[in-house]
Design an enzyme around this catalytic site. Structure first.
Site, PDB file in Angstrom:
ATOM      1  CE  LYS A  26      -4.614 -60.372  -0.005  1.00 57.80           C
ATOM      2  NZ  LYS A  26      -5.574 -61.857   0.046  1.00 57.80           N
TER       3      LYS A  26
ATOM      4  CB  CYS B 263       2.776 -65.320 -14.116  1.00 62.86           C
ATOM      5  SG  CYS B 263       4.310 -66.089 -13.423  1.00 62.86           S
TER       6      CYS B 263
ATOM      7  CD  GLU C  19       8.328 -60.115  -8.981  1.00 65.52           C
ATOM      8  OE1 GLU C  19       7.868 -61.156 -11.108  1.00 65.52           O
ATOM      9  OE2 GLU C  19       9.128 -59.856  -9.278  1.00 65.52           O
TER      10      GLU C  19
ATOM     11  CD  GLU D 149      -2.073 -62.612 -16.388  1.00 64.64           C
ATOM     12  OE1 GLU D 149      -2.638 -62.093 -16.258  1.00 64.64           O
ATOM     13  OE2 GLU D 149      -0.899 -63.226 -16.853  1.00 64.64           O
TER      14      GLU D 149
END
Ligand SMILES: NC(=O)c1ccc[n+]([C@@H]2O[C@H](COP(=O)([O-])OP(=O)(O)OC[C@H]3O[C@@H](n4cnc5c(N)ncnc54)[C@H](O)[C@@H]3O)[C@@H](O)[C@H]2O)c1
Ligand SMILES: C[N+](C)(C)CC=O
Length: 490
Positions: free
Chosen positions: A173, A282, A248, A383
């Site tokens: 997906k 990331c 992750e 973040e």
């Protein structure tokens, strides 16, 4: 129209619903793709289960699976230009970055092609004579692979390649925002030739397709790359059957510059650490920590160069930085900038949408630097996932380490110094899955990738990335069985 791939066939969604895929540079529709839902996902999971139980797939040797992976790597190299162009159209990132991503994808498939036939298990010491004890690795089963939009095909390759190498079947997906290169990968895999149901692609939203994968009792492993809060939801859903879970997640990486670092190189890499992929990596070097004695000079140089960054169409070779991925994400990033200003961070450059007619339709935000930040600020702790750099200063090595670790994340970190002993001391204290010394961003298939703390669970890439897709089995064989006489033996 981009379709889904289930049980060896290209299919529309059961509802017939579709989704428009947008170019974030100009908001033009690039393609229209099927929009799947839970029902499509259940169908794909069933196909993957059937394929996992099918001898056509189970009987393939590691060498044969390695050969399939090698062929995929070769096809990706042949289709490199088209894949890179599609990635740029769909994400807005500059073409040279997309080319690097696609080269990375081919390298990942090639690496796992080489590993697929290497682990034949091991014989271990048995406490008993006349016995043989061995440990083997077996595939886990049906894997749900959920990927994000920032490195659409690269992040997915970290999952698909080891999952195949280990002999699993899968439901893939991709992010609903960036499905195009994934569709192309499935076309390549279909051409290489897999038994029906081994690879399934379901397109659609996280809250439906992704959630079904995470909750399903018939999925044995979920591997997710994306935001930390989504990871939390997935981990909770995965308790339904205690499926193996690999996460992750987000990052907020410190980039630590000591006064003895090579000045020009450190400045150059600090810009790349944050503005590469418009800050949507990331592991982006979002928190710059500079030794006080060089702070002013360092910031002046950064600001001077940040002002010159050329924004534009990722397909234009002159462009250095593309747009953010979507209107919603632009809004998030803009909110963080307003909060930073309210919390007293000093805006050194950027902080607004750029001027210029050609940039008005895209989701652009200027390269932004906040000076004189401190750890309590939201912009330092959260973040932002945009081109926003925060700057803090330190006096001592201990302070640099303390500031570097002052985050809930632990994905990556970098330290810049010419003192090799200091570099080693700092590396040893930083809580991060990857630490670079006098470098940034570099990662490759041989090295494990993943995070400490709330940056995730497990590792992708390297041999550890393959092990995630295996179950360990201990086999004990008695080579001279005799009655035990333990029960009812009077
Ligand atoms: N650690 C890493 O290696 C790494 C790499 C790339 C991106 N990221 C992280 O990804 C984030 C940005 O990507 P994003 O915005 O696509 O993340 P996201 O969490 O919004 O979405 C990632 C994927 O999860 C799906 N999803 C959303 N809700 C779901 C749910 N409830 N159940 C199952 N699936 C669901 C999405 O549809 C998408 O496919 C950032 O936080 C970034 O740090 C981490
Ligand atoms: C793992 N990496 C660096 C490709 C992408 C992070 O978002």
């Amino acid at each position: 129209m981009g379709k889904m791939y289930i049980n060896g066939e290209w299919v529309k969604s059961k509802t017939g619903e579709t989704r428009k895929v947008i170019n974030p540079y100009n908001q033009e529709v690039i393609d229209t793709v099927a929009e799947g839902n839970r029902e499509d996902t259940i169908y794909a999971i069933q196909a993957a289960r059937k394929a996992f139980n099918n001898e056509d797939w189970r009987q393939l040797t590691g060498e044969e699976r390695g050969d399939l992976l090698y062929q995929i790597a070769q096809s990706i190299r042949k289709e490199r230009d088209e894949l890179a162009r599609l990635e740029t159209l769909n994400t807005g990132k500059v073409l040279t970055e997309s080319i690097g991503d696609i080269d990375g994808v081919a390298n990942v498939f090639q690496y796992y092609a080489g590993l697929a036939d290497k682990d034949g298990g091991s014989v271990i010491n048995s406490p008993n004579p006349n016995s043989v004890s061995r440990v083997v690795r077996e595939p886990v089963g049906v894997c749900g692979l959920i990927s994000p939009w920032n490195f659409p095909l690269l992040q997915l390759s970290y999952k698909v390649a080891p999952a195949i190498a280990a002999g699993n079947t899968m439901v893939i997906k991709p992010s609903e925002l960036t499905p195009l290169t994934t569709i192309k990968l499935i076309e390549i895999m279909e051409e290489v030739g897999f038994p029906s149901g081994v690879i399934n692609l379901v397109l659609g939203q996280g809250s439906t397709v992704g959630q079904e994968i995470a909750e399903s009792l018939d999925v044995d492993l979920v591997s997710f790359t994306g935001g930390t809060e989504t990871g939390r939801t997935i981990m909770q859903a995965a308790t339904s059957n205690f499926k193996k879970t690999s996460l992750e997640l987000g990052g907020n990486s410190p980039n630590i510059i000591f006064a003895d670092a090579q000045f020009e190189t450190a400045v150059d890499y600090a810009l790349n650490a944050i503005f590469f992929t418009t800050g949507q990596a990331c592991n982006a070097g979002t928190r710059l920590l500079v030794e006080k004695s060089i702070h002013n000079e360092f910031v002046n140089e950064l600001v001077k160069r940040a002002k010159n960054i050329r924004m534009g169409d990722g397909l234009d070779p002159e462009t250095e930085m593309g747009p953010l991925v979507s209107a919603a994400h632009l809004n998030n990033v803009d909110n963080y900038i307003q909060i930073a200003i309210e919390e007293g961070a000093e805006l050194a450059v950027g902080g607004k949408r750029p001027e210029g007619e050609t940039l008005q339709k895209g989701f652009f935000i200027e390269p932004t630097i906040f000076n004189h930040c401190h750890s309590k600020m939201s912009i330092v702790q959260e973040e932002t996932f945009g081109p926003i750099l925060t700057i803090e200063t330190f006096d001592t090595e201990e302070e640099a380490i303390q500031l570097g670790n002052d985050t809930r994340y632990g994905l990556a970190a970098a330290v810049w110094t010419e003192d090799t002993n200091r570099a080693e001391r700092v590396v040893g204290q930083l809580l991060a899955g990857t630490v670079w010394v006098n470098d940034f961003h570099i990662n490759f298939p041989q090295a494990p990738w993943g995070g400490y703390k709330q940056s995730g669970i497990g590792r992708e890439m390297g041999k550890e990335g393959l092990e995630e897709y295996t179950e360990l089995k201990h086999v004990y064989k008695n080579t001279a069985p005799q009655p035990m006489g333990w029960f009812g033996n009077q």
